[in-house]
Write an enzyme that holds these catalytic residues in place. Structure first.
Site, PDB file in Angstrom:
ATOM      1  N   GLU A  98       2.722  -0.614   1.418  1.00 45.44           N
ATOM      2  CA  GLU A  98       3.273   0.521   0.679  1.00 45.44           C
ATOM      3  C   GLU A  98       3.702   1.620   1.633  1.00 45.44           C
ATOM      4  O   GLU A  98       3.121   1.792   2.698  1.00 45.44           O
ATOM      5  CB  GLU A  98       2.182   1.105  -0.224  1.00 45.44           C
ATOM      6  CG  GLU A  98       1.705   0.141  -1.248  1.00 45.44           C
ATOM      7  CD  GLU A  98       0.595   0.732  -2.105  1.00 45.44           C
ATOM      8  OE1 GLU A  98       0.427   1.964  -2.119  1.00 45.44           O
ATOM      9  OE2 GLU A  98      -0.090  -0.059  -2.752  1.00 45.44           O
ATOM     10  N   CYS A 112       5.328   8.765   4.412  1.00 47.59           N
ATOM     11  CA  CYS A 112       3.946   8.350   4.669  1.00 47.59           C
ATOM     12  C   CYS A 112       3.969   6.837   4.854  1.00 47.59           C
ATOM     13  O   CYS A 112       4.417   6.107   3.972  1.00 47.59           O
ATOM     14  CB  CYS A 112       3.085   8.737   3.470  1.00 47.59           C
ATOM     15  SG  CYS A 112       1.393   8.138   3.609  1.00 47.59           S
ATOM     16  N   CYS A 119      -7.117  -2.907   5.040  1.00 48.28           N
ATOM     17  CA  CYS A 119      -7.826  -2.022   5.964  1.00 48.28           C
ATOM     18  C   CYS A 119      -9.254  -2.537   6.126  1.00 48.28           C
ATOM     19  O   CYS A 119      -9.855  -3.035   5.171  1.00 48.28           O
ATOM     20  CB  CYS A 119      -7.855  -0.599   5.418  1.00 48.28           C
ATOM     21  SG  CYS A 119      -8.625   0.589   6.542  1.00 48.28           S
ATOM     22  N   CYS A 123     -13.814   2.346   3.289  1.00 48.87           N
ATOM     23  CA  CYS A 123     -14.178   3.601   2.616  1.00 48.87           C
ATOM     24  C   CYS A 123     -14.307   3.298   1.114  1.00 48.87           C
ATOM     25  O   CYS A 123     -13.410   2.692   0.521  1.00 48.87           O
ATOM     26  CB  CYS A 123     -13.129   4.677   2.866  1.00 48.87           C
ATOM     27  SG  CYS A 123     -12.923   5.017   4.630  1.00 48.87           S
ATOM     28  N   CYS A 126     -11.501   4.150  -1.603  1.00 49.63           N
ATOM     29  CA  CYS A 126     -10.087   3.928  -1.257  1.00 49.63           C
ATOM     30  C   CYS A 126      -9.634   2.539  -1.698  1.00 49.63           C
ATOM     31  O   CYS A 126     -10.361   1.556  -1.528  1.00 49.63           O
ATOM     32  CB  CYS A 126      -9.918   4.091   0.256  1.00 49.63           C
ATOM     33  SG  CYS A 126      -8.267   3.710   0.854  1.00 49.63           S
ATOM     34  N   CYS A 342      -3.055   5.549  -1.445  1.00 52.43           N
ATOM     35  CA  CYS A 342      -2.649   4.374  -0.678  1.00 52.43           C
ATOM     36  C   CYS A 342      -3.346   3.106  -1.164  1.00 52.43           C
ATOM     37  O   CYS A 342      -4.522   3.112  -1.471  1.00 52.43           O
ATOM     38  CB  CYS A 342      -2.910   4.592   0.806  1.00 52.43           C
ATOM     39  SG  CYS A 342      -4.514   5.306   1.160  1.00 52.43           S
TER      40      CYS A 342
HETATM   41  N1  SAH Z   1      -7.401   5.144   7.838  1.00 52.30           N
HETATM   42  C1  SAH Z   1      -6.855   6.475   7.913  1.00 52.30           C
HETATM   43  C2  SAH Z   1      -5.627   6.648   7.014  1.00 52.30           C
HETATM   44  C3  SAH Z   1      -5.998   6.420   5.588  1.00 52.30           C
HETATM   45  S1  SAH Z   1      -5.242   7.229   4.234  1.00 52.30           S
HETATM   46  C4  SAH Z   1      -7.913   7.494   7.524  1.00 52.30           C
HETATM   47  O1  SAH Z   1      -8.995   7.090   7.123  1.00 52.30           O
HETATM   48  O2  SAH Z   1      -7.660   8.681   7.675  1.00 52.30           O
HETATM   49  C5  SAH Z   1      -5.237   8.936   4.498  1.00 52.30           C
HETATM   50  C6  SAH Z   1      -6.276   9.743   3.736  1.00 52.30           C
HETATM   51  O3  SAH Z   1      -6.285   9.483   2.324  1.00 52.30           O
HETATM   52  C7  SAH Z   1      -7.687   9.492   4.234  1.00 52.30           C
HETATM   53  O4  SAH Z   1      -8.318  10.732   4.428  1.00 52.30           O
HETATM   54  C8  SAH Z   1      -8.294   8.748   3.084  1.00 52.30           C
HETATM   55  O5  SAH Z   1      -9.696   8.855   3.075  1.00 52.30           O
HETATM   56  C9  SAH Z   1      -7.632   9.389   1.886  1.00 52.30           C
HETATM   57  N2  SAH Z   1      -7.707   8.633   0.635  1.00 52.30           N
HETATM   58  C10 SAH Z   1      -7.851   7.302   0.468  1.00 52.30           C
HETATM   59  N3  SAH Z   1      -7.884   6.987  -0.842  1.00 52.30           N
HETATM   60  C11 SAH Z   1      -7.766   8.149  -1.529  1.00 52.30           C
HETATM   61  C12 SAH Z   1      -7.738   8.483  -2.921  1.00 52.30           C
HETATM   62  N4  SAH Z   1      -7.827   7.554  -3.837  1.00 52.30           N
HETATM   63  N5  SAH Z   1      -7.599   9.789  -3.263  1.00 52.30           N
HETATM   64  C13 SAH Z   1      -7.472  10.741  -2.303  1.00 52.30           C
HETATM   65  N6  SAH Z   1      -7.483  10.483  -0.982  1.00 52.30           N
HETATM   66  C14 SAH Z   1      -7.635   9.204  -0.585  1.00 52.30           C
END
Ligand code: SAH
Length: 355
Positions: A98, A112, A119, A123, A126, A342
């Site tokens: 995406e 973005c 991944c 987390c 996510c 994402c």
């Molecule tokens: N791996 C990297 C990039 C990931 S996405 C990282 O961890 O930073 C970028 C941001 O979006 C990260 O801070 C991630 O924790 C956050 N994120 C992921 N899913 C989310 C969601 N459902 N709502 C809000 N933020 C989210």
């Protein structure tokens, strides 16, 4: 578009600048041809080699025989009323990633992009990591996301910022990411300033240090999400072996090396990490670093037990942080109507394909 998949010729965007220069040399062409070619690709948003009218016709044919310009295919395209657009792109091997275009005000046009299929960080809130990581994206696949999104802009609009905040952990794929960003920031590519490129990381200390050593002053954002190791390990499992202290030491190193202040990202999960006490602890943890904290209200993911924080708690969280001298930005949710968190769109597609 399918015709470009039928051939097995290399994807142009996978080539390092030296490789392309060598190819032109082998064709008996002057070295400025590479610049002309990139200009068509990045500035004129060319769809095909045929359009590149200042290249000799024969050379265009040669290019067409030797390279393909596109390696991905649009599987889905969503548009939100706020101007956010999202693409699900199918890669040549059938996997999907995406990428998102965000419009802010008259001028700001941010893309973005993803760096991995899936991944490995896991987390818990996510969507991207729910099924683990499949593979790293190549430099060409990273660059192509930018070009695919750029095609959605009107001729008057210019891409202004790149955020590496899509699927995947960018610092786990620096090998492919850095050459891609190097081209985007070079005059041959989009000529974007390093300051307009943000790399968001889960906080891998060795990756942060490597990036600092590379001496490219990109803006770095570190996903902290919790002020204590106990809570962070619950939300961001890799923290178990890393620990907040090591992340902050690496951040200090990045600042010393690049002179660039690091942003801390903090996803606010209702009832989990959004208490006033958590805000005070976060303030105490970061205070001496002149911190900038980017608060992101959670964008709910289907099937996961986390919720958006309520507005009063978010206000209180902001106040507590400001009270401690922390600079706070509350990120407005954009594109919520189109699964913009994402990994959500890819998941939806995969789930419906499974039936
Ligand atoms: N791996 C990297 C990039 C990931 S996405 C990282 O961890 O930073 C970028 C941001 O979006 C990260 O801070 C991630 O924790 C956050 N994120 C992921 N899913 C989310 C969601 N459902 N709502 C809000 N933020 C989210």
């Amino acid at each position: 578009m399918p015709s470009c998949f039928a051939t097995q010729v290399p994807h142009l965007l996978e080539l390092a600048p030296e490789e392309l220069a060598r190819w032109f040399q082998q064709q008996g062409q002057p070295s400025y041809r590479a610049g002309q070619l990139w200009h068509w690709v990045f500035r004129h948003r060319a769809e095909s080699f045929q359009q590149m009218s200042n290249l000799p016709r024969q050379l265009r044919q040669k290019l067409q025989q030797h390279f393909r310009l596109w390696s991905t295919r649009r599987l889905a395209h969503q548009q939100a009323p706020d101007g956010t657009e999202k693409l699900l792109l199918e890669l040549a091997d059938g996997h999907a990633v995406e990428c998102v275009l965000l419009r802010q005000g008259e001028r700001r046009r941010t893309v973005c992009i993803s760096t991995q299929v899936g991944c490995a960080m896991g987390c818990v809130f996510c969507a991207s990591g729910l099924d683990g990581v499949v593979r790293n994206l190549t430099r060409g696949e990273i660059l192509e996301q930018v070009l695919q999104l750029q095609r959605l802009l009107s001729p008057e609009e210019r891409l202004s910022h790149v955020v590496v905040m899509g699927m995947g952990e960018p610092l786990a794929n620096l090998k492919e990411l850095i050459p891609a960003l190097d081209l985007l920031t070079s005059p041959q590519g989009l000529g974007l300033s390093h300051r307009r490129v943000t790399i968001s990381t889960v906080g891998l200390p060795s990756g942060i240090r490597r990036l600092a050593e590379l001496d490219r002053p990109y803006h770095l954002a570190v996903s902290l999400h919790a002020p204590t190791d106990a809570l962070r390990t619950q939300l961001v499992p890799v923290n178990r072996t890393v620990g907040i202290e090591a992340v902050l030491e690496a951040v200090d190193f990045y600042f010393e090396k690049t002179g660039r202040r690091v942003t801390f990202e903090y996803v606010l999960l209702g009832g989990v990490n959004d208490s006033p006490q958590a805000a005070r602890e976060l303030g105490r943890l970061l205070r001496r670093r002149r911190p900038l904290v980017n608060l992101i209200p959670y964008n709910p993911v289907e099937g996961l037990p986390y919720q958006e924080p309520d507005a009063a708690r978010v206000r209180r969280f902001v106040q507590e942080l400001k009270h401690q001298g922390v600079e706070v930005q509350l990120r407005r949710r954009k594109g919520a109507q189109i699964d913009a968190a994402c990994g959500q769109l890819r998941r939806r597609q995969a789930t419906s394909a499974k039936g």
